[in-house]
Design a protein around this motif. Structure first.
Motif, PDB file in Angstrom:
ATOM      1  N   SER A  43      67.187  19.257  62.788  1.00 29.38           N
ATOM      2  CA  SER A  43      65.836  19.934  62.351  1.00 29.38           C
ATOM      3  C   SER A  43      65.347  21.068  63.319  1.00 29.38           C
ATOM      4  CB  SER A  43      64.933  18.774  62.303  1.00 29.38           C
ATOM      5  OG  SER A  43      63.432  19.494  61.928  1.00 29.38           O
ATOM      6  N   THR A  44      64.546  22.077  62.954  1.00 27.04           N
ATOM      7  CA  THR A  44      63.613  22.755  63.752  1.00 27.04           C
ATOM      8  C   THR A  44      62.516  22.264  64.138  1.00 27.04           C
ATOM      9  OG1 THR A  44      63.275  24.238  62.120  1.00 27.04           O
ATOM     10  CG2 THR A  44      65.285  24.840  63.150  1.00 27.04           C
ATOM     11  N   GLN A  45      62.179  20.948  63.890  1.00 31.23           N
ATOM     12  CA  GLN A  45      61.049  20.252  63.827  1.00 31.23           C
ATOM     13  C   GLN A  45      59.817  20.913  63.047  1.00 31.23           C
ATOM     14  OE1 GLN A  45      60.098  19.863  68.045  1.00 31.23           O
ATOM     15  NE2 GLN A  45      62.192  18.761  68.350  1.00 31.23           N
ATOM     16  N   ARG A  46      60.244  21.522  62.037  1.00 34.91           N
ATOM     17  CA  ARG A  46      59.224  21.984  61.088  1.00 34.91           C
ATOM     18  C   ARG A  46      59.221  21.254  59.684  1.00 34.91           C
ATOM     19  NH1 ARG A  46      60.300  28.337  61.165  1.00 34.91           N
ATOM     20  NH2 ARG A  46      60.715  27.525  59.032  1.00 34.91           N
ATOM     21  N   ALA A  47      58.250  20.633  59.157  1.00 31.00           N
ATOM     22  CA  ALA A  47      58.289  20.013  57.950  1.00 31.00           C
ATOM     23  C   ALA A  47      58.646  20.637  56.764  1.00 31.00           C
ATOM     24  CB  ALA A  47      57.029  19.182  57.817  1.00 31.00           C
ATOM     25  N   GLY A  48      59.386  20.310  55.745  1.00 37.23           N
ATOM     26  CA  GLY A  48      59.759  21.233  54.638  1.00 37.23           C
ATOM     27  C   GLY A  48      61.174  20.760  54.095  1.00 37.23           C
ATOM     28  N   ASP A  49      61.408  21.448  53.148  1.00 43.83           N
ATOM     29  CA  ASP A  49      62.772  21.305  52.592  1.00 43.83           C
ATOM     30  C   ASP A  49      64.107  21.973  53.240  1.00 43.83           C
ATOM     31  OD1 ASP A  49      61.712  19.839  50.422  1.00 43.83           O
ATOM     32  OD2 ASP A  49      61.202  21.365  49.263  1.00 43.83           O
ATOM     33  N   ILE A  50      65.147  21.285  53.309  1.00 46.38           N
ATOM     34  CA  ILE A  50      66.228  21.718  53.928  1.00 46.38           C
ATOM     35  C   ILE A  50      67.321  21.889  52.695  1.00 46.38           C
ATOM     36  CG2 ILE A  50      68.240  21.318  55.456  1.00 46.38           C
ATOM     37  CD1 ILE A  50      66.390  19.794  57.186  1.00 46.38           C
ATOM     38  N   GLN A  51      68.007  22.865  52.733  1.00 53.74           N
ATOM     39  CA  GLN A  51      68.942  23.075  51.494  1.00 53.74           C
ATOM     40  C   GLN A  51      70.321  23.500  52.074  1.00 53.74           C
ATOM     41  OE1 GLN A  51      67.525  25.640  48.216  1.00 53.74           O
ATOM     42  NE2 GLN A  51      69.622  26.900  48.149  1.00 53.74           N
ATOM     43  N   LEU A  52      71.142  22.638  51.785  1.00 53.36           N
ATOM     44  CA  LEU A  52      72.449  22.644  52.357  1.00 53.36           C
ATOM     45  C   LEU A  52      73.515  23.191  51.168  1.00 53.36           C
ATOM     46  CD1 LEU A  52      74.787  22.377  54.323  1.00 53.36           C
ATOM     47  CD2 LEU A  52      75.004  20.044  53.737  1.00 53.36           C
ATOM     48  N   THR A  53      74.380  24.133  50.989  1.00 50.96           N
ATOM     49  CA  THR A  53      75.072  24.741  50.080  1.00 50.96           C
ATOM     50  C   THR A  53      76.403  24.675  50.785  1.00 50.96           C
ATOM     51  OG1 THR A  53      73.369  25.857  49.132  1.00 50.96           O
ATOM     52  CG2 THR A  53      75.699  26.253  48.317  1.00 50.96           C
ATOM     53  N   VAL A  54      77.435  23.935  50.032  1.00 51.46           N
ATOM     54  CA  VAL A  54      78.846  23.959  50.385  1.00 51.46           C
ATOM     55  C   VAL A  54      79.675  24.458  49.106  1.00 51.46           C
ATOM     56  CG1 VAL A  54      78.485  22.049  52.155  1.00 51.46           C
ATOM     57  CG2 VAL A  54      79.007  21.663  49.734  1.00 51.46           C
ATOM     58  N   SER A  55      80.780  25.089  49.505  1.00 48.64           N
ATOM     59  CA  SER A  55      81.702  25.469  48.618  1.00 48.64           C
ATOM     60  C   SER A  55      83.173  25.502  49.152  1.00 48.64           C
ATOM     61  CB  SER A  55      81.393  27.000  48.123  1.00 48.64           C
ATOM     62  OG  SER A  55      81.520  27.932  49.111  1.00 48.64           O
ATOM     63  N   SER A  56      84.185  25.783  48.072  1.00 49.31           N
ATOM     64  CA  SER A  56      85.615  25.488  48.396  1.00 49.31           C
ATOM     65  C   SER A  56      86.147  26.304  47.250  1.00 49.31           C
ATOM     66  CB  SER A  56      85.816  24.112  48.752  1.00 49.31           C
ATOM     67  OG  SER A  56      87.459  24.162  48.856  1.00 49.31           O
ATOM     68  N   PRO A  57      87.280  27.113  47.731  1.00 52.45           N
ATOM     69  CA  PRO A  57      87.994  27.500  46.540  1.00 52.45           C
ATOM     70  C   PRO A  57      88.740  26.749  45.401  1.00 52.45           C
ATOM     71  CG  PRO A  57      88.801  28.569  48.631  1.00 52.45           C
ATOM     72  CD  PRO A  57      87.694  27.326  48.996  1.00 52.45           C
ATOM     73  N   GLY A  58      88.422  27.018  44.191  1.00 50.19           N
ATOM     74  CA  GLY A  58      89.014  25.948  43.277  1.00 50.19           C
ATOM     75  C   GLY A  58      87.880  24.910  42.638  1.00 50.19           C
ATOM     76  N   LEU A  59      86.733  24.786  43.479  1.00 49.60           N
ATOM     77  CA  LEU A  59      85.633  23.864  43.163  1.00 49.60           C
ATOM     78  C   LEU A  59      84.474  24.463  43.113  1.00 49.60           C
ATOM     79  CD1 LEU A  59      86.625  21.184  45.897  1.00 49.60           C
ATOM     80  CD2 LEU A  59      87.235  21.307  43.478  1.00 49.60           C
ATOM     81  N   SER A  60      83.573  24.007  42.245  1.00 46.92           N
ATOM     82  CA  SER A  60      82.391  24.526  42.133  1.00 46.92           C
ATOM     83  C   SER A  60      81.338  24.491  43.287  1.00 46.92           C
ATOM     84  CB  SER A  60      81.559  23.875  41.158  1.00 46.92           C
ATOM     85  OG  SER A  60      81.110  22.529  41.069  1.00 46.92           O
ATOM     86  N   GLU A  61      80.463  25.202  43.511  1.00 45.23           N
ATOM     87  CA  GLU A  61      79.632  25.384  44.597  1.00 45.23           C
ATOM     88  C   GLU A  61      78.606  24.069  44.407  1.00 45.23           C
ATOM     89  OE1 GLU A  61      77.961  28.990  46.370  1.00 45.23           O
ATOM     90  OE2 GLU A  61      76.217  28.219  45.579  1.00 45.23           O
ATOM     91  N   ASN A  62      77.948  23.427  45.506  1.00 45.82           N
ATOM     92  CA  ASN A  62      77.166  22.218  45.326  1.00 45.82           C
ATOM     93  C   ASN A  62      76.107  22.468  46.233  1.00 45.82           C
ATOM     94  OD1 ASN A  62      75.918  19.975  44.466  1.00 45.82           O
ATOM     95  ND2 ASN A  62      77.742  18.663  44.415  1.00 45.82           N
ATOM     96  N   THR A  63      74.718  22.101  46.213  1.00 53.40           N
ATOM     97  CA  THR A  63      73.721  22.186  46.884  1.00 53.40           C
ATOM     98  C   THR A  63      73.017  20.731  47.103  1.00 53.40           C
ATOM     99  OG1 THR A  63      73.510  24.329  46.393  1.00 53.40           O
ATOM    100  CG2 THR A  63      71.370  23.343  47.301  1.00 53.40           C
ATOM    101  N   LEU A  64      72.505  20.468  48.257  1.00 53.32           N
ATOM    102  CA  LEU A  64      71.972  19.303  48.579  1.00 53.32           C
ATOM    103  C   LEU A  64      70.545  19.715  49.137  1.00 53.32           C
ATOM    104  CD1 LEU A  64      71.825  16.227  49.148  1.00 53.32           C
ATOM    105  CD2 LEU A  64      72.863  16.548  51.382  1.00 53.32           C
ATOM    106  N   ARG A  65      69.538  19.036  48.857  1.00 53.76           N
ATOM    107  CA  ARG A  65      68.306  19.350  49.340  1.00 53.76           C
ATOM    108  C   ARG A  65      67.803  18.080  49.960  1.00 53.76           C
ATOM    109  NH1 ARG A  65      68.516  22.164  44.459  1.00 53.76           N
ATOM    110  NH2 ARG A  65      68.019  24.488  44.741  1.00 53.76           N
ATOM    111  N   ILE A  66      67.254  18.217  51.404  1.00 51.16           N
ATOM    112  CA  ILE A  66      66.781  17.342  52.133  1.00 51.16           C
ATOM    113  C   ILE A  66      65.370  17.597  52.478  1.00 51.16           C
ATOM    114  CG2 ILE A  66      67.202  16.036  54.252  1.00 51.16           C
ATOM    115  CD1 ILE A  66      70.215  17.134  54.160  1.00 51.16           C
ATOM    116  N   LYS A  67      64.429  16.438  52.435  1.00 50.95           N
ATOM    117  CA  LYS A  67      62.973  16.950  52.972  1.00 50.95           C
ATOM    118  C   LYS A  67      63.041  16.281  54.499  1.00 50.95           C
ATOM    119  CE  LYS A  67      58.574  16.386  51.302  1.00 50.95           C
ATOM    120  NZ  LYS A  67      58.396  17.815  50.711  1.00 50.95           N
ATOM    121  N   ALA A  68      62.539  17.284  55.223  1.00 49.34           N
ATOM    122  CA  ALA A  68      62.317  17.013  56.722  1.00 49.34           C
ATOM    123  C   ALA A  68      60.728  16.818  56.937  1.00 49.34           C
ATOM    124  CB  ALA A  68      62.664  18.332  57.300  1.00 49.34           C
ATOM    125  N   GLN A  69      60.707  15.738  57.688  1.00 48.97           N
ATOM    126  CA  GLN A  69      59.087  15.546  57.658  1.00 48.97           C
ATOM    127  C   GLN A  69      58.728  15.588  59.252  1.00 48.97           C
ATOM    128  OE1 GLN A  69      58.585  11.280  56.114  1.00 48.97           O
ATOM    129  NE2 GLN A  69      58.732  12.252  54.030  1.00 48.97           N
TER     130      GLN A  69
END
Length: 69
Positions: A43-69
């Motif tokens: 964390s950068t020590q700021r509250a709010g949403d974190i969005q992590l997106t991962v991808s790989s050839p042959g697979l669909s991209e996926n996104t995870l959202r995490i709430k930082a407090q």
């Protein structure tokens, strides 16, 4: 597996549980091993949403959202 972050954090490290993998832990990409990949976010020590997106050839991209407090 590239990982992309948006908002309020940085990638602190990446890994895949393969003890023979000599790639550095610092970066934004990592080869999966037996379907495993790990992204550690710092964390950068700021509250709010974190969005992590991962991808790989042959697979669909996926996104995870995490709430930082």
């Amino acid at each position: 597996m590239p990982a992309y972050l948006e908002f309020r954090c940085v990638i602190a490290g990446v890994d895949n549980a393969d003890i023979k993998d000599t790639d550095p832990y610092v970066g934004d990409t990592r080869k999966a091993w037996h379907g495993r990949a790990l992204v550690v976010v710092k964390s950068t020590q700021r509250a709010g949403d974190i969005q992590l997106t991962v991808s790989s050839p042959g697979l669909s991209e996926n996104t995870l959202r995490i709430k930082a407090q």
